[in-house]
Motif scaffolding. Structure first.
Motif, PDB file in Angstrom:
ATOM      1  N   THR A 167    -118.498 -64.910 -62.857  1.00  0.00           N
ATOM      2  CA  THR A 167    -117.533 -65.683 -62.005  1.00  0.00           C
ATOM      3  C   THR A 167    -117.498 -65.449 -60.536  1.00  0.00           C
ATOM      4  N   THR A 178    -112.015 -70.827 -57.853  1.00  0.00           N
ATOM      5  CA  THR A 178    -112.464 -70.058 -58.730  1.00  0.00           C
ATOM      6  C   THR A 178    -113.512 -70.862 -59.613  1.00  0.00           C
ATOM      7  N   GLY A 179    -114.644 -70.269 -60.111  1.00  0.00           N
ATOM      8  CA  GLY A 179    -115.491 -70.767 -60.769  1.00  0.00           C
ATOM      9  C   GLY A 179    -116.506 -69.956 -61.353  1.00  0.00           C
ATOM     10  N   THR A 180    -117.802 -70.273 -61.760  1.00  0.00           N
ATOM     11  CA  THR A 180    -118.874 -69.569 -62.331  1.00  0.00           C
ATOM     12  C   THR A 180    -120.080 -69.681 -61.531  1.00  0.00           C
ATOM     13  N   TYR A 193    -117.313 -75.128 -60.242  1.00  0.00           N
ATOM     14  CA  TYR A 193    -115.770 -74.970 -60.010  1.00  0.00           C
ATOM     15  C   TYR A 193    -115.037 -75.082 -61.296  1.00  0.00           C
ATOM     16  N   ASP A 194    -114.005 -74.440 -61.427  1.00  0.00           N
ATOM     17  CA  ASP A 194    -113.012 -74.522 -62.838  1.00  0.00           C
ATOM     18  C   ASP A 194    -112.416 -76.027 -62.775  1.00  0.00           C
ATOM     19  N   ASP A 195    -112.172 -76.243 -61.654  1.00  0.00           N
ATOM     20  CA  ASP A 195    -111.426 -77.786 -61.461  1.00  0.00           C
ATOM     21  C   ASP A 195    -112.368 -78.974 -61.530  1.00  0.00           C
ATOM     22  N   GLU A 198    -116.950 -81.265 -66.614  1.00  0.00           N
ATOM     23  CA  GLU A 198    -118.011 -80.557 -67.065  1.00  0.00           C
ATOM     24  C   GLU A 198    -119.473 -81.302 -66.878  1.00  0.00           C
TER      25      GLU A 198
END
Length: 228
Positions: A167, A178-180, A193-195, A198
């Motif tokens: 992460t 936040t993200g990976t 990023y989580d937002d 996909e």
């Protein structure tokens, strides 16, 4: 006659029995266990799915694979298209390759000259020469990424922090995203990023210190350096 005397003397000797401690059985010496041979590495990644380097018109970035990751060595190899090139000082040799059951082998002898398996995107092993090759040291790369915060050269209000669990956080002048993250190849750090939808994400170019595989900087439109 001399031989007979030697034989007679030998027959007359008595081999001493193992001494026993008081009230116990005779001491015996346990045989040393035979060490188990180290198993050969197994193919983890399919070479057909490996990102070998940047792919853009007019750009060739083969990325060198060094023996045990020693980038100061004069010997290395690289893959490009369906060819493997080995370099030993001034000597170069290029051979056709093919992929068989996640192995890269030479097309002429089907693995007689080399047989590479890949344990991660940066590490491979030649089952013929019993030699490891790395285009970067994965553990060192990850440790240097996750061991500090990367600060933008344009201002410390923009900061990346990468965590060992994959992460990440990005401080965008007080707004936290936040993200990976993951390593795509030796010079490409990818993120999502989580937002974001996909399949959408970005990437940053990795630059290493000259003496090893610690990360010197990462770059998208700006350059970020390790804090401190």
């Amino acid at each position: 006659m001399a031989a007979a005397m030697i034989f007679s003397a030998a027959c007359g000797e008595k081999t001493p029995e193992p001494s026993a401690p008081a009230g116990g059985e005779p001491e015996t010496t346990a045989a040393e266990p035979t060490p188990e041979p180290t198993p050969a590495p197994q193919a983890v990644l399919d070479p057909a799915e490996i990102e070998w380097g940047y792919q853009a018109p007019g750009i060739s970035d083969a990325q060198y694979w060094y023996v045990d990751g020693d980038k100061t060595a004069a010997s290395f190899l690289f893959c490009e298209d369906e060819y493997l090139t080995t370099v030993d000082g001034e000597t170069r040799n290029t051979m056709d390759t093919k992929i068989v059951d996640k192995h890269i082998v030479d097309a002429e002898t089907n693995g007689g000259a080399f047989d590479f398996v890949f344990t991660d995107v940066l590490t491979c092993y030649d089952l013929v020469s019993n030699q490891w090759y790395k285009r970067a040291d994965y553990e060192t790369l990850v440790q240097s990424l996750t061991g500090t915060t990367f600060v933008c050269e344009a201002g410390s209000q923009w900061r990346f922090t990468f965590h060992a669990d994959g992460t990440m956080t990005y401080d965008d002048d007080g707004t936290i995203k936040t993200g990976t993250w993951w390593i795509e190849n030796a010079r490409m750090l990818c993120n999502h990023y989580d937002d974001e939808p996909e399949g959408v994400g970005g990437w940053m170019e990795i630059t290493y210190e000259d003496a090893g595989w610690n990360v010197k900087s990462i770059k998208d439109t700006d350059v970020f350096y390790p804090e401190g």
